[in-house]
Design a protein around this motif. Structure first.
Motif, PDB file in Angstrom:
ATOM      1  N   HIS A   1       0.962  -1.154   0.087  1.00 51.65           N
ATOM      2  CA  HIS A   1      -0.050   0.181  -0.045  1.00 51.65           C
ATOM      3  C   HIS A   1       0.702   1.338  -0.198  1.00 51.65           C
ATOM      4  O   HIS A   1       1.859   1.318   0.787  1.00 51.65           O
ATOM      5  CB  HIS A   1      -0.925   0.015   1.280  1.00 51.65           C
ATOM      6  N   ASN A   2       0.539   2.258  -0.886  1.00 56.37           N
ATOM      7  CA  ASN A   2       1.427   3.532  -0.890  1.00 56.37           C
ATOM      8  C   ASN A   2       2.557   3.339  -0.425  1.00 56.37           C
ATOM      9  O   ASN A   2       3.139   3.641   0.555  1.00 56.37           O
ATOM     10  CB  ASN A   2       0.621   4.605  -0.008  1.00 56.37           C
ATOM     11  N   CYS A   3       3.598   2.921  -1.326  1.00 54.94           N
ATOM     12  CA  CYS A   3       4.930   2.682  -1.042  1.00 54.94           C
ATOM     13  C   CYS A   3       5.663   4.125  -1.180  1.00 54.94           C
ATOM     14  O   CYS A   3       6.530   4.254  -2.133  1.00 54.94           O
ATOM     15  CB  CYS A   3       5.454   1.857  -2.040  1.00 54.94           C
TER      16      CYS A   3
ATOM     17  N   ASP B   1      -3.619   7.056  -2.908  1.00 55.57           N
ATOM     18  CA  ASP B   1      -3.406   8.396  -3.339  1.00 55.57           C
ATOM     19  C   ASP B   1      -2.900   8.886  -4.740  1.00 55.57           C
ATOM     20  O   ASP B   1      -2.906   7.743  -5.516  1.00 55.57           O
ATOM     21  CB  ASP B   1      -2.468   9.370  -2.379  1.00 55.57           C
ATOM     22  N   TYR B   2      -2.576   9.966  -5.068  1.00 54.88           N
ATOM     23  CA  TYR B   2      -2.045  10.050  -6.707  1.00 54.88           C
ATOM     24  C   TYR B   2      -0.717   9.994  -6.632  1.00 54.88           C
ATOM     25  O   TYR B   2      -0.098  10.606  -7.721  1.00 54.88           O
ATOM     26  CB  TYR B   2      -2.630  11.541  -6.864  1.00 54.88           C
ATOM     27  N   GLY B   3       0.152   9.552  -5.876  1.00 56.82           N
ATOM     28  CA  GLY B   3       1.260   9.467  -5.761  1.00 56.82           C
ATOM     29  C   GLY B   3       2.114   8.795  -7.167  1.00 56.82           C
ATOM     30  O   GLY B   3       3.146   8.769  -7.374  1.00 56.82           O
ATOM     31  N   ILE B   4       1.136   7.850  -7.853  1.00 51.94           N
ATOM     32  CA  ILE B   4       1.663   7.145  -8.817  1.00 51.94           C
ATOM     33  C   ILE B   4       1.427   7.952 -10.173  1.00 51.94           C
ATOM     34  O   ILE B   4       2.002   7.665 -11.318  1.00 51.94           O
ATOM     35  CB  ILE B   4       0.968   5.805  -9.171  1.00 51.94           C
TER      36      ILE B   4
ATOM     37  N   LYS C   1       9.268   4.517 -12.352  1.00 58.21           N
ATOM     38  CA  LYS C   1       9.894   3.617 -12.973  1.00 58.21           C
ATOM     39  C   LYS C   1      10.409   2.321 -12.516  1.00 58.21           C
ATOM     40  O   LYS C   1      10.235   1.291 -12.964  1.00 58.21           O
ATOM     41  CB  LYS C   1      11.509   4.370 -13.517  1.00 58.21           C
ATOM     42  N   LYS C   2      10.626   2.426 -11.233  1.00 52.42           N
ATOM     43  CA  LYS C   2      10.735   1.368 -10.143  1.00 52.42           C
ATOM     44  C   LYS C   2       9.858   0.331 -10.158  1.00 52.42           C
ATOM     45  O   LYS C   2       9.520  -0.698 -10.051  1.00 52.42           O
ATOM     46  CB  LYS C   2      11.578   1.451  -9.032  1.00 52.42           C
ATOM     47  N   LEU C   3       8.223   1.041  -9.722  1.00 52.58           N
ATOM     48  CA  LEU C   3       7.319   0.527  -9.750  1.00 52.58           C
ATOM     49  C   LEU C   3       6.723  -0.386 -11.227  1.00 52.58           C
ATOM     50  O   LEU C   3       6.103  -1.262 -10.941  1.00 52.58           O
ATOM     51  CB  LEU C   3       5.923   1.643  -9.539  1.00 52.58           C
ATOM     52  N   GLN C   4       6.898   0.400 -12.008  1.00 51.85           N
ATOM     53  CA  GLN C   4       6.702  -0.402 -13.327  1.00 51.85           C
ATOM     54  C   GLN C   4       7.349  -1.412 -13.661  1.00 51.85           C
ATOM     55  O   GLN C   4       6.888  -2.411 -14.358  1.00 51.85           O
ATOM     56  CB  GLN C   4       6.923   0.886 -14.497  1.00 51.85           C
ATOM     57  N   GLN C   5       8.514  -1.516 -12.948  1.00 50.41           N
ATOM     58  CA  GLN C   5       9.510  -2.668 -13.002  1.00 50.41           C
ATOM     59  C   GLN C   5       9.302  -3.878 -12.361  1.00 50.41           C
ATOM     60  O   GLN C   5       9.449  -4.991 -12.403  1.00 50.41           O
ATOM     61  CB  GLN C   5      10.965  -2.363 -13.027  1.00 50.41           C
TER      62      GLN C   5
END
Length: 161
Positions: free
Chosen positions: A70-72, A94-97, A145-149
């Protein structure tokens, strides 16, 4: 259904990792939370080797089939490095992504229709000082970028995210 109810079920196991008052048990690992702005920003940008080592050891010990985050937003590089290679589900709160300020709101307090982009870059600055805003943008770009990976599936409250 809350996590305490889920823990009573016998068809799967739940382990918890988070930040707060440091403690650990067979089913949870809570690391100390740092509320200082400078160190929070530092560990949002770079891998905290201590957090990475503790979390990697914990993940290796429990060998999860699925990691649900959750919300990293705290220790993001360390967490994403530790969970890389696992099945990861991310619940967005939240909108952090889509926005470095987490708000996805322009300076005029109107919602941004597209998410953070070059054409509305300065409209997201809000009341941050320039160095803080630019550091937020850097952190946002690296985290995205890291989340997408790492993350393959997201759960959101709206289809717009």
């Amino acid at each position: 259904m809350c996590s305490s109810d889920l823990r009573k079920r016998k068809d799967f196991d739940i382990w918890i990792f988070g930040f707060g008052r440091e403690r650990s048990s067979d089913q949870e690992l809570i690391l100390a939370r740092d509320d200082k702005l400078f160190t929070r920003q530092l560990w949002r940008t770079f891998v905290n080797k201590g957090v990475h080592a503790k979390l990697s050891h914990y993940i290796k010990k429990i060998n999860p089939d699925l990691i649900h985050i959750h919300n990293c937003n705290i220790h993001t590089p360390a967490i994403l490095k530790a969970i890389k290679g696992h099945q990861v589900l991310y619940s967005v709160h939240d909108y952090g992504i889509v926005c470095p300020t987490l708000w996805n709101v322009h300076n005029d307090m109107k919602a941004c229709p597209t998410g953070f982009s070059r054409k509305c870059f300065w409209q997201h600055k809000r009341d941050y000082t320039l160095p803080v805003f630019l550091s937020q943008v850097l952190i946002f770009k690296r985290r995205k970028k890291k989340l997408q990976q790492t993350v393959k599936l997201y759960i959101t409250a709206t289809q717009k995210l």
